[in-house]
Design an enzyme around this catalytic site. Structure first.
Site, short mmCIF file in Angstrom:
data_model
loop_
_atom_site.label_atom_id
_atom_site.label_comp_id
_atom_site.label_asym_id
_atom_site.label_seq_id
_atom_site.Cartn_x
_atom_site.Cartn_y
_atom_site.Cartn_z
N LYS A 250 7.28 -9.86 9.16
CA LYS A 250 7.65 -8.48 8.82
C LYS A 250 7.33 -7.59 10.01
O LYS A 250 6.18 -7.49 10.44
CB LYS A 250 6.86 -8.01 7.59
CG LYS A 250 6.96 -6.49 7.33
CD LYS A 250 6.18 -6.08 6.06
CE LYS A 250 6.16 -4.56 5.89
NZ LYS A 250 5.40 -4.13 4.71
N ASP A 255 5.87 2.43 8.75
CA ASP A 255 6.21 2.49 7.34
C ASP A 255 5.72 3.80 6.74
O ASP A 255 4.57 3.92 6.33
CB ASP A 255 5.58 1.29 6.60
CG ASP A 255 5.89 1.31 5.11
OD1 ASP A 255 6.79 2.08 4.69
OD2 ASP A 255 5.24 0.55 4.35
N LYS A 262 4.66 7.93 1.55
CA LYS A 262 3.24 7.63 1.37
C LYS A 262 2.42 8.92 1.46
O LYS A 262 2.86 9.87 2.10
CB LYS A 262 2.77 6.70 2.49
CG LYS A 262 3.22 5.27 2.35
CD LYS A 262 2.63 4.41 3.45
CE LYS A 262 3.08 2.97 3.33
NZ LYS A 262 2.54 2.28 2.16
N ASP A 273 2.38 -1.92 10.61
CA ASP A 273 3.10 -2.66 9.57
C ASP A 273 4.04 -3.72 10.16
O ASP A 273 4.86 -4.29 9.46
CB ASP A 273 3.86 -1.66 8.67
CG ASP A 273 4.03 -2.16 7.26
OD1 ASP A 273 3.28 -3.07 6.86
OD2 ASP A 273 4.92 -1.65 6.56
N ASP A 332 9.10 2.34 -0.69
CA ASP A 332 7.90 1.91 0.03
C ASP A 332 7.66 0.40 -0.12
O ASP A 332 6.85 -0.17 0.60
CB ASP A 332 6.69 2.70 -0.48
CG ASP A 332 5.50 2.61 0.46
OD1 ASP A 332 5.69 2.14 1.61
OD2 ASP A 332 4.39 3.00 0.04
N GLU A 334 9.29 -1.98 1.04
CA GLU A 334 10.38 -2.28 1.96
C GLU A 334 10.23 -3.62 2.68
O GLU A 334 11.22 -4.21 3.09
CB GLU A 334 10.50 -1.15 3.00
CG GLU A 334 9.58 -1.25 4.24
CD GLU A 334 8.10 -1.25 3.90
OE1 GLU A 334 7.73 -0.79 2.81
OE2 GLU A 334 7.30 -1.73 4.72
N ARG A 336 9.46 -6.57 1.66
CA ARG A 336 10.12 -7.67 0.95
C ARG A 336 11.64 -7.63 1.15
O ARG A 336 12.29 -8.68 1.12
CB ARG A 336 9.74 -7.63 -0.54
CG ARG A 336 10.12 -6.34 -1.22
CD ARG A 336 9.40 -6.13 -2.55
NE ARG A 336 8.00 -5.72 -2.36
CZ ARG A 336 7.15 -5.52 -3.37
NH1 ARG A 336 7.54 -5.73 -4.61
NH2 ARG A 336 5.92 -5.14 -3.13
N1 BES Z 1 3.06 -1.79 4.29
C1 BES Z 1 2.73 -1.58 2.93
C2 BES Z 1 1.53 -2.42 2.48
C3 BES Z 1 0.22 -2.03 3.08
C4 BES Z 1 -0.58 -1.10 2.47
C5 BES Z 1 -0.24 -2.67 4.23
C6 BES Z 1 -1.79 -0.77 3.02
C7 BES Z 1 -1.46 -2.33 4.76
C8 BES Z 1 -2.24 -1.38 4.17
C9 BES Z 1 3.92 -1.93 2.03
O1 BES Z 1 5.16 -1.74 2.57
C10 BES Z 1 3.80 -1.08 0.81
O2 BES Z 1 3.86 0.10 0.96
N2 BES Z 1 3.64 -1.71 -0.33
C11 BES Z 1 3.48 -1.01 -1.56
C12 BES Z 1 4.32 -1.71 -2.60
C13 BES Z 1 4.44 -0.95 -3.89
C14 BES Z 1 5.26 0.28 -3.70
C15 BES Z 1 5.06 -1.86 -4.92
C16 BES Z 1 2.01 -1.05 -1.95
O3 BES Z 1 1.37 -2.09 -1.75
O4 BES Z 1 1.50 -0.05 -2.41
ZN ZN Z 2 5.26 -1.86 4.66
ZN ZN Z 3 5.85 0.26 2.32
#
Ligand code: BES
Ligand code: ZN
Ligand code: ZN
Length: 480
Positions: A250, A255, A262, A273, A332, A334, A336
């Site tokens: 990824k 992000d 966020k 990210d 967010d 994204e 996946r």
């Molecule tokens: N890049 C983030 C995951 C992340 C969060 C990595 C904190 C490192 C530190 C990912 O893209 C994300 O935002 N995931 C969301 C998914 C949710 C919206 C289902 C998450 O984990 O909150």
């Molecule tokens: Zn992300």
């Molecule tokens: Zn995200």
């Protein structure tokens, strides 16, 4: 990067590192007078030889550093010692370490571990610090290791050096800010690795549209920085056409969350990210420099996730490269979307049957495992075991987390084949199940969620605070 040298003996040295627990430690290394001075100094300093304990002893002809390693030193103890020395001697120019082999590890192994740890511990990301005073800058240039068989140590170290170089590359990429490291500049750096013998192909916006990477494109469309997908191929076994292993990363260079923006606090961390892509690229680099005798392919999806008038809206439905439709309920989630298309492409176009993807995918895995373990999800128990062992030996441990039908069902949508979020609970597992929907029957697959381990809040002996490069060591062990 500091230089490491292995020698059988050394005549003159101003900084000498001697390992041990008591005054007998320097036997055969120090003169009788020096040993006496050291003996007195360690008594006064209450030195017990504990792991991580040091005493500096200043003699007329230089400094002797007594280093403790505890009662039961392992490979990791010596690797950590090397890392600590890199910091401890950072204001010296050269240091000499005497590998004795007296502490359970053969002296060549001991030497290689200390050397490897020293390289990793000496890493700094200081290119943007323009005002550091000369007296605060590290000056350490070289560590010389005295060992019984320097030739054997040198050979064994070559591989470690290649891995350390790649960990440096991964850490550098992770630390770069998103205004410098965009999908394009990232892809340019990957293209540069062609000179190592890797076959590199960069897919640009036009090609990605033509190929229908629609899920990936839906993430990229809000940003003025165009996406890229980089394909890196290493054919170390040209007798065979098929790939032994595929790595997918990824690479979200920033992000913001997109329209599902966020919160502001800590958003700057989201420049990292792209760690999955950094680790995959760096691992491909080490595979090429080590001239590994297998066929390995790496694919990274490089995009920026931004909110704008052209960004994907929550509720939008896109048709993935696999043909399955996805209702994007949270922009967010994204990573996946990016990975789903890359995973499919790797199987469909290159017929890869064994795949590992790495991604800073979910906050949920970070909450569950912190900085201690990366989350492992896989459809194969044997592969789980192999990966776990490889991670343990690299000091990059994994903890397996579940996928099952119930988690998978949480992704069902009323109006598309699936939605991109599963709900409030089990976020790591539903994210993994989402990726699983882009894995073909018969593909052995593992997903490593590295969201918690891509950076450390506090420095460790072999990794200063910040980007870790977690995964490069593990993947190299697995491949070996
Ligand atoms: N890049 C983030 C995951 C992340 C969060 C990595 C904190 C490192 C530190 C990912 O893209 C994300 O935002 N995931 C969301 C998914 C949710 C919206 C289902 C998450 O984990 O909150
Ligand atoms: Zn992300
Ligand atoms: Zn995200």
């Amino acid at each position: 990067m500091i230089t490491i040298q292995f020698v059988k003996e050394i005549k003159k040295a101003t900084v000498r590192v001697v390992v041990g627990q008591n005054e007998k430690a320097g036997k055969g290394i120090l003169t009788a007078t020096e040993q006496k001075t050291v003996g007195e100094a360690i008594k006064q300093a209450h030195f017990l030889g504990k792991d991580g304990q040091f005493v500096d002893v200043f003699c007329s002809n230089g400094k002797i550093v007594m280093a403790g390693i505890g009662d039961k030193p392992s490979e990791k103890t010596f690797c950590d010692l090397g890392g600590r020395l890199a910091t401890k001697l950072s204001r010296d120019t050269e240091g000499v370490y005497y590998a004795t082999g007296c502490y359970g590890l053969d002296d060549v192994q001991e030497a290689v571990q200390v050397a490897y740890g020293a390289l990793l511990g000496a890493y700094r990301f200081d290119k943007y610090l323009t005002k550091t005073k000369p007296e605060d800058k590290p000056t350490l240039k070289k560590i010389t290791i005295v060992v019984s068989n320097p030739a054997r140590a040198k050979t064994a170290f070559k591989e470690k050096q290649a891995i350390a170089d790649s960990i440096y590359m991964a850490r550098d990429l992770c630390s770069e800010p998103a205004n410098v490291l965009t999908p394009k500049t990232f892809a340019d750096k990957i293209a540069d690795m062609g000179k190592l013998g890797l076959d590199i192909e960069i897919l640009t916006l036009k090609e990605l549209k033509a190929q229908k990477f629609n899920m990936l494109l839906s993430v990229a469309q809000g940003s003025s920085n165009e996406p890229r997908v980089a394909v890196m191929k290493w054919m170390g076994n040209p007798k065979k056409k098929a790939f032994d292993l595929g790595l997918v990363g990824k690479g979200v260079t920033f992000d913001s969350g997109g329209i599902s923006l966020k919160p502001g606090a800590g958003m700057g961390d989201m420049k990292q990210d792209m760690t999955g892509a950094a680790v995959v690229s760096a691992t491909m680099r080490s595979i090429a420099t080590r001239k590994v005798k297998s066929n390995i392919i790496g694919i990274v999806g490089l995009v920026e996730n931004m909110p704008s008038g052209s960004a994907t809206r929550p509720g939008d439905i896109v048709k993935s490269l696999s043909g399955q439709t996805v209702e994007i309920l949270n922009t967010d989630a994204e990573g996946r979307l990016v990975l789903g298309d890359c995973l499919w492409y790797m199987q469909e176009k290159y017929g890869v049957k064994k795949i590992i993807d790495l991604a800073t995918l979910t906050g949920a895995v970070m909450v569950a495992l912190g900085e201690e373990y990366a989350g492992l999800f896989t459809n194969d128990d044997t592969f789980a075991e192999e990966l776990t062992v490889a991670g343990k030996h690299a000091g990059e441990p994994l903890w397996r987390l579940p996928m099952n039908k119930a988690y998978n069902k949480m992704l069902d949508s009323d109006i598309a084949d699936m939605k991109n979020i599963g709900g409030r609970v089990a976020g790591g597992s539903t994210a993994a199940c989402f990726l699983g929907r882009f894995i073909k029957e018969g593909t052995t697959w593992a997903h490593l969620d590295i969201a918690g381990v891509d950076k450390f809040e506090k420095s460790r002996p072999t990794c200063p605070k910040g980007a870790t490069g977690w995964g490069v060591g593990l993947l190299n062990n697995l491949i070996k």
